[in-house]
Design a protein around this motif. Sequence first.
Motif, PDB file in Angstrom:
ATOM      1  N   MET A   1       0.801  -1.222   0.000  1.00  0.00           N
ATOM      2  CA  MET A   1       0.000   0.000   0.000  1.00  0.00           C
ATOM      3  C   MET A   1       0.834   1.273   0.000  1.00  0.00           C
ATOM      4  SD  MET A   1      -1.461   0.066   3.898  1.00  0.00           S
ATOM      5  CE  MET A   1      -0.341   0.001   5.306  1.00  0.00           C
ATOM      6  N   ALA A   2       2.063   1.216   0.523  1.00  0.00           N
ATOM      7  CA  ALA A   2       2.882   2.422   0.565  1.00  0.00           C
ATOM      8  C   ALA A   2       3.383   2.837  -0.807  1.00  0.00           C
ATOM      9  CB  ALA A   2       4.065   2.206   1.504  1.00  0.00           C
ATOM     10  N   ASP A   3       3.390   1.903  -1.748  1.00  0.00           N
ATOM     11  CA  ASP A   3       3.991   2.177  -3.062  1.00  0.00           C
ATOM     12  C   ASP A   3       3.015   2.114  -4.229  1.00  0.00           C
ATOM     13  OD1 ASP A   3       6.631   2.300  -1.903  1.00  0.00           O
ATOM     14  OD2 ASP A   3       6.522   0.129  -1.711  1.00  0.00           O
ATOM     15  N   ASP A   4       1.821   1.579  -3.999  1.00  0.00           N
ATOM     16  CA  ASP A   4       0.908   1.303  -5.112  1.00  0.00           C
ATOM     17  C   ASP A   4      -0.495   1.802  -4.760  1.00  0.00           C
ATOM     18  OD1 ASP A   4      -0.701   0.276  -7.085  1.00  0.00           O
ATOM     19  OD2 ASP A   4      -0.063  -1.802  -6.877  1.00  0.00           O
ATOM     20  N   PRO A   5      -0.999   2.813  -5.453  1.00  0.00           N
ATOM     21  CA  PRO A   5      -2.343   3.327  -5.143  1.00  0.00           C
ATOM     22  C   PRO A   5      -3.435   2.265  -5.224  1.00  0.00           C
ATOM     23  CG  PRO A   5      -1.183   4.861  -6.553  1.00  0.00           C
ATOM     24  CD  PRO A   5      -0.339   3.623  -6.495  1.00  0.00           C
ATOM     25  N   THR A   6      -3.335   1.320  -6.155  1.00  0.00           N
ATOM     26  CA  THR A   6      -4.367   0.288  -6.229  1.00  0.00           C
ATOM     27  C   THR A   6      -4.310  -0.625  -5.008  1.00  0.00           C
ATOM     28  OG1 THR A   6      -2.952  -1.192  -7.543  1.00  0.00           O
ATOM     29  CG2 THR A   6      -4.368   0.339  -8.746  1.00  0.00           C
ATOM     30  N   ALA A   7      -3.109  -0.845  -4.472  1.00  0.00           N
ATOM     31  CA  ALA A   7      -2.982  -1.635  -3.247  1.00  0.00           C
ATOM     32  C   ALA A   7      -3.607  -0.885  -2.075  1.00  0.00           C
ATOM     33  CB  ALA A   7      -1.522  -1.958  -2.967  1.00  0.00           C
ATOM     34  N   MET A   8      -3.416   0.424  -2.020  1.00  0.00           N
ATOM     35  CA  MET A   8      -4.059   1.206  -0.967  1.00  0.00           C
ATOM     36  C   MET A   8      -5.574   1.123  -1.091  1.00  0.00           C
ATOM     37  SD  MET A   8      -3.884   3.130   1.703  1.00  0.00           S
ATOM     38  CE  MET A   8      -2.270   3.929   1.855  1.00  0.00           C
ATOM     39  N   ASP A   9      -6.090   1.189  -2.300  1.00  0.00           N
ATOM     40  CA  ASP A   9      -7.529   1.057  -2.500  1.00  0.00           C
ATOM     41  C   ASP A   9      -8.027  -0.267  -1.912  1.00  0.00           C
ATOM     42  OD1 ASP A   9      -7.383   3.447  -3.864  1.00  0.00           O
ATOM     43  OD2 ASP A   9      -7.685   2.583  -5.847  1.00  0.00           O
ATOM     44  N   ARG A  10      -7.298  -1.354  -2.199  1.00  0.00           N
ATOM     45  CA  ARG A  10      -7.700  -2.667  -1.686  1.00  0.00           C
ATOM     46  C   ARG A  10      -7.625  -2.710  -0.161  1.00  0.00           C
ATOM     47  NH1 ARG A  10      -3.942  -4.576  -5.945  1.00  0.00           N
ATOM     48  NH2 ARG A  10      -5.181  -4.910  -7.822  1.00  0.00           N
ATOM     49  N   ALA A  11      -6.578  -2.107   0.388  1.00  0.00           N
ATOM     50  CA  ALA A  11      -6.420  -2.119   1.837  1.00  0.00           C
ATOM     51  C   ALA A  11      -7.571  -1.385   2.521  1.00  0.00           C
ATOM     52  CB  ALA A  11      -5.084  -1.485   2.222  1.00  0.00           C
ATOM     53  N   VAL A  12      -7.930  -0.225   2.003  1.00  0.00           N
ATOM     54  CA  VAL A  12      -9.017   0.550   2.623  1.00  0.00           C
ATOM     55  C   VAL A  12     -10.346  -0.185   2.471  1.00  0.00           C
ATOM     56  CG1 VAL A  12     -10.293   2.718   2.567  1.00  0.00           C
ATOM     57  CG2 VAL A  12      -7.799   2.727   2.315  1.00  0.00           C
ATOM     58  N   ALA A  13     -10.623  -0.717   1.279  1.00  0.00           N
ATOM     59  CA  ALA A  13     -11.857  -1.492   1.095  1.00  0.00           C
ATOM     60  C   ALA A  13     -11.875  -2.709   2.014  1.00  0.00           C
ATOM     61  CB  ALA A  13     -11.983  -1.924  -0.369  1.00  0.00           C
ATOM     62  N   GLY A  14     -10.703  -3.336   2.191  1.00  0.00           N
ATOM     63  CA  GLY A  14     -10.635  -4.488   3.085  1.00  0.00           C
ATOM     64  C   GLY A  14     -10.951  -4.130   4.516  1.00  0.00           C
ATOM     65  N   ILE A  15     -10.474  -2.971   4.975  1.00  0.00           N
ATOM     66  CA  ILE A  15     -10.764  -2.553   6.344  1.00  0.00           C
ATOM     67  C   ILE A  15     -12.249  -2.268   6.527  1.00  0.00           C
ATOM     68  CG2 ILE A  15     -10.430  -0.666   7.987  1.00  0.00           C
ATOM     69  CD1 ILE A  15      -8.187  -2.734   7.992  1.00  0.00           C
ATOM     70  N   VAL A  16     -12.888  -1.678   5.519  1.00  0.00           N
ATOM     71  CA  VAL A  16     -14.334  -1.453   5.604  1.00  0.00           C
ATOM     72  C   VAL A  16     -15.058  -2.786   5.797  1.00  0.00           C
ATOM     73  CG1 VAL A  16     -16.379  -0.638   4.379  1.00  0.00           C
ATOM     74  CG2 VAL A  16     -14.243   0.658   4.225  1.00  0.00           C
ATOM     75  N   LEU A  17     -14.693  -3.782   4.989  1.00  0.00           N
ATOM     76  CA  LEU A  17     -15.348  -5.086   5.096  1.00  0.00           C
ATOM     77  C   LEU A  17     -14.988  -5.794   6.399  1.00  0.00           C
ATOM     78  CD1 LEU A  17     -15.040  -6.442   1.451  1.00  0.00           C
ATOM     79  CD2 LEU A  17     -17.085  -5.595   2.610  1.00  0.00           C
ATOM     80  N   ALA A  18     -13.755  -5.615   6.880  1.00  0.00           N
ATOM     81  CA  ALA A  18     -13.350  -6.241   8.139  1.00  0.00           C
ATOM     82  C   ALA A  18     -14.223  -5.759   9.293  1.00  0.00           C
ATOM     83  CB  ALA A  18     -11.886  -5.934   8.428  1.00  0.00           C
ATOM     84  N   GLN A  19     -14.704  -4.522   9.206  1.00  0.00           N
ATOM     85  CA  GLN A  19     -15.535  -3.961  10.274  1.00  0.00           C
ATOM     86  C   GLN A  19     -17.010  -4.321  10.145  1.00  0.00           C
ATOM     87  OE1 GLN A  19     -14.469   0.316  11.382  1.00  0.00           O
ATOM     88  NE2 GLN A  19     -13.810   0.180   9.266  1.00  0.00           N
ATOM     89  N   TYR A  20     -17.422  -4.700   8.952  1.00  0.00           N
ATOM     90  CA  TYR A  20     -18.855  -4.802   8.687  1.00  0.00           C
ATOM     91  C   TYR A  20     -19.506  -5.888   9.556  1.00  0.00           C
ATOM     92  CZ  TYR A  20     -23.241  -4.453   6.186  1.00  0.00           C
ATOM     93  OH  TYR A  20     -24.569  -4.244   5.878  1.00  0.00           O
ATOM     94  N   GLY A  21     -20.390  -5.479  10.422  1.00  0.00           N
ATOM     95  CA  GLY A  21     -21.153  -6.423  11.233  1.00  0.00           C
ATOM     96  C   GLY A  21     -20.454  -6.937  12.463  1.00  0.00           C
ATOM     97  N   ILE A  22     -19.214  -6.507  12.716  1.00  0.00           N
ATOM     98  CA  ILE A  22     -18.513  -7.082  13.870  1.00  0.00           C
ATOM     99  C   ILE A  22     -18.876  -6.375  15.168  1.00  0.00           C
ATOM    100  CG2 ILE A  22     -16.590  -7.660  12.343  1.00  0.00           C
ATOM    101  CD1 ILE A  22     -14.912  -5.614  13.980  1.00  0.00           C
ATOM    102  N   SER A  23     -19.454  -5.190  15.078  1.00  0.00           N
ATOM    103  CA  SER A  23     -19.811  -4.427  16.264  1.00  0.00           C
ATOM    104  C   SER A  23     -21.320  -4.277  16.327  1.00  0.00           C
ATOM    105  CB  SER A  23     -19.130  -3.047  16.233  1.00  0.00           C
ATOM    106  OG  SER A  23     -19.472  -2.288  17.372  1.00  0.00           O
ATOM    107  N   ARG A  24     -21.927  -5.232  17.037  1.00  0.00           N
ATOM    108  CA  ARG A  24     -23.372  -5.237  17.221  1.00  0.00           C
ATOM    109  C   ARG A  24     -23.655  -5.347  18.714  1.00  0.00           C
ATOM    110  NH1 ARG A  24     -24.403 -10.490  14.895  1.00  0.00           N
ATOM    111  NH2 ARG A  24     -22.163 -10.711  14.667  1.00  0.00           N
ATOM    112  N   PRO A  25     -24.678  -4.696  19.232  1.00  0.00           N
ATOM    113  CA  PRO A  25     -24.956  -4.802  20.664  1.00  0.00           C
ATOM    114  C   PRO A  25     -25.096  -6.262  21.094  1.00  0.00           C
ATOM    115  CG  PRO A  25     -26.272  -3.064  19.691  1.00  0.00           C
ATOM    116  CD  PRO A  25     -25.612  -3.776  18.551  1.00  0.00           C
ATOM    117  N   GLY A  26     -24.228  -6.688  21.993  1.00  0.00           N
ATOM    118  CA  GLY A  26     -24.284  -8.049  22.511  1.00  0.00           C
ATOM    119  C   GLY A  26     -23.722  -9.098  21.592  1.00  0.00           C
ATOM    120  N   ALA A  27     -23.121  -8.705  20.480  1.00  0.00           N
ATOM    121  CA  ALA A  27     -22.651  -9.706  19.513  1.00  0.00           C
ATOM    122  C   ALA A  27     -21.394  -9.253  18.790  1.00  0.00           C
ATOM    123  CB  ALA A  27     -23.753 -10.034  18.512  1.00  0.00           C
TER     124      ALA A  27
END
Length: 399
Positions: free
Chosen positions: A250-276
């Motif tokens: 990601m430090a050298d390739d803009p497309t890699a940064m795009d993938r990293a940021v999209a990956g972090i969005v998906l990594a968070q999706y649904g993991i923080s739910r009340p009680g779950a």
Amino acid sequence: MSDLDTPPFAFDYDPGAIHYGRGCIADIGDALADRDRDAALVVCGSNVAGNAALMDAVGDSLDDRLAEVFAGTTPDKRLREAARAVERADDLAVDAFVPVGGGSSLDVATVASVLRARDLSLADARAEVAETGGISTPDDPDELTPLFPVPTTLAGADLSVIAGIAAAVDDGDGGTEVVSTGVGGAELMPEALFYDPALFETTPERVLAGSAMNGFDKAIESLYARTRTAVTDATATRAIRLLADGLPEMADDPTAMDRAVAGIVLAQYGISRPGAMTINVIHAFGHGLRDAFGIQQGLAHAAVAPHALRAMADAGVDLSLLTAAFEVDTAEAAIAEVERVRDALDLPASLSSLEGVDETGPGLDEAARVAAADSLLSYAPEEYELTEADARAVLEAAR
């Protein structure tokens, strides 16, 4: 168990509107206008406030809706910072918070929203923490000041219904002690979020790398949490593939940064739910090392995650979803992939390489005690119990 096995689940999740892509910061003014918000307080730390490329982009996009930049947050995330943000919000009559930067600014802004909605002074908030251990959310969620985060690190604390804060409270002996506390509730989900890879590129590489392991581990842990669902299996699997590909370059390739940021969005999706929640064992170790040595979470994860995963595999935890996500055949091969990403980020491979870790003192015992008592272990795999002795053994292996 096959990686296609799907246990029954109920998935009650209401994320904020997610804006992703280069240039999406330009959407923030319209997002505020669509929600009848006229004056925003940007909440950030001093380093972020000094990042001209980032702040110019945020300021230009907010335009006349920018009331002020409150550059008063710190990595310590102290309750007094949230109280000061409330003071500025009241003075300026703002109707939106725009936290910019890392998770600490978002957490401070979230707590500020709660304090403001309840008209709670710093003294009263500290007293509530001392009495109850936490800060309750307002009876009327409409009183909350909505959040419009602009993340620029990869720890992944954004799509969340909780926020941590540190509060100085009366220790009962005439002094004070600092305790970790926070707020939580579905109503605390941000209103809209803006993930612009071009803004992440303005963050220093060492800061991005230090945060990346924390966000990466959110996807990893989602695949063996007892609260996993078919939805989080899907998003976490895709997140791991994007992050395993994007983070090393990601430090050298803009497309890699795009993938990293999209990956972090998906990594968070649904993991923080009340009680779950789905984060569990690795994050418990991170909390133990943080409390014992003051280590930044991403660095702690880098050193301990492979050893925690091996301990779970040795205890019979099914890591088949993790192996499938990495497209390898064995748990050890999946762990090797975690190490590959860590090493590509130039993160520490052992606790002994971390500044501030005293291997001869009582710190490792304290880290093991805190990890084994961490509340996140309630989301750990059902077949795995982390005892204090087990935690100490993992930390020894990570030395």
